[in-house]
Design a protein around this motif. Structure first.
Motif: not given
Length: 339
Positions: A127-130, A327-333
């Motif tokens: 997860v991209i944490e912000a 492979g994929a970079i697959d991230q949620t924010v």
């Protein structure tokens, strides 16, 4: 040969060799426990790792298990060096033009590069944490290379020979924090949180003829919330190749094995202009900031918002047969809620 690092191996991961089709993998503690350990003795250990890769690709390896990108850290979960460039000068020119700034001519002959944080990379599906959406959360789709020990003062031609692995990157940026930081005249810090990398890093020979002149000549596919956002070609409009970038980084210092050099946001011109969004039939963009810059140039103001909590970004590159290379970079924010 394709290599990855499992999170289960601690802070530096557990090195695994991955099959070409990304279906299976094998741990190799008898060769090296971590990718950094392998890079420290690359000339001696690479042939042993390649022998395992050949068995995997032939379906003849023992002790294999299904490869799962979500179990992976970045190929190098932390590194001694992360230097990110802006090799696609078209991107720099557009961003500066959108805010009414003139780009110095030297940007076409002398690479831009900053030293990023390398102590806490994100895995490909982390997860991209912000802290706050108001910081202007953005992705940046890039190609990156990992080098072995590079001597100081190396030429670009010699530097290219030190490229041992290639991977993809999502260099997360907080766009609304960056202007104030740059105005101090001392570079990025808070505006550049942890970078994510693709599940696997691969040796340049895996790319065949698509790796030429220290450049990767394939489109990068960027999806935002399931919709295609960009498909710029990584080999097109790259002003400085990776040999030049490594030589620039090593001009006054040696680079240690495991140093990562990034290309910066991949950016293409179209018909001599700044490019078109995908929905208008163009190549699109590898970051939101570039689309916003084009909107500002053409319409007087940006319209595309930066990332919101819950948004999903996917960055991937396919070979000529349509198979995923890294492979994929697959991230949620998501909002950071504290330790």
């Amino acid at each position: 040969m394709k290599l990855a690092s499992l999170k289960a191996g601690g802070r530096d991961g557990a090195l695994i060799v991955v099959s070409r089709d990304l279906a299976h993998a094998r741990k190799v503690p008898e060769i090296a426990h971590t990718l950094q350990e392998a890079l420290d003795s690359w000339a001696r250990l690479e042939p042993k790792l390649k022998a395992v890769a050949e068995l995997l690709n032939q379906g003849a390896a023992s002790d294999v298990f299904p490869f799962e990108p979500r179990d992976c850290a970045a190929p190098l979960p932390r590194a001694f060096q992360w230097a990110d460039a802006s090799a696609y000068v078209n991107h720099v020119e557009l961003v500066r033009r959108a805010r009414g700034a003139v780009m110095p001519g030297s940007f076409w002959t002398d690479p831009l590069m900053y030293q990023g944080g390398s102590d806490s990379f994100l895995g490909p599906c982390d997860v991209i944490e912000a802290v706050d959406e108001a910081h202007g959360i953005d992705f940046e789709g890039e190609v990156a290379v990992i080098a072995d020990d590079v001597p100081m003062g190396v030429s670009p031609q010699e530097a290219a020979l030190h490229i041992k692995l290639v991977m993809l990157a999502n260099d997360v940026s907080l766009r609304n924090l960056i202007p104030a930081e740059l105005a101090k005249g001392f570079g990025f810090f808070q505006g550049k949180p942890s970078t994510a990398f693709s599940p696997v890093a691969l040796t340049p020979d895996e790319l065949g003829s698509d790796w030429q002149n220290a450049k990767l000549h394939l489109p990068l596919l960027v999806h935002l919330n399931g919709d295609l956002f960009g498909r710029p070609d990584a080999g097109q409009d790259m002003t400085f190749d990776f040999g030049q970038l490594i030589a620039h980084a090593a001009r006054t210092r040696r680079l240690t094995a495991g140093s990562i050099i990034g290309s910066g946001t991949i950016s293409n011109k179209e018909d001599g202009g700044p490019g078109q969004p995908v929905r208008q039939g163009g190549f699109g963009y590898a970051c939101i900031a570039e689309q916003r810059s084009v909107e500002a140039i053409r319409a007087g103001a940006p319209a595309t918002p930066f990332l919101k909590f819950g948004d999903r970004i996917r960055i991937e590159m396919l070979d000529r047969t349509g198979a995923s290379l890294f492979g994929a970079i697959d991230q949620t924010v998501a909002r950071y809620v504290g330790p």
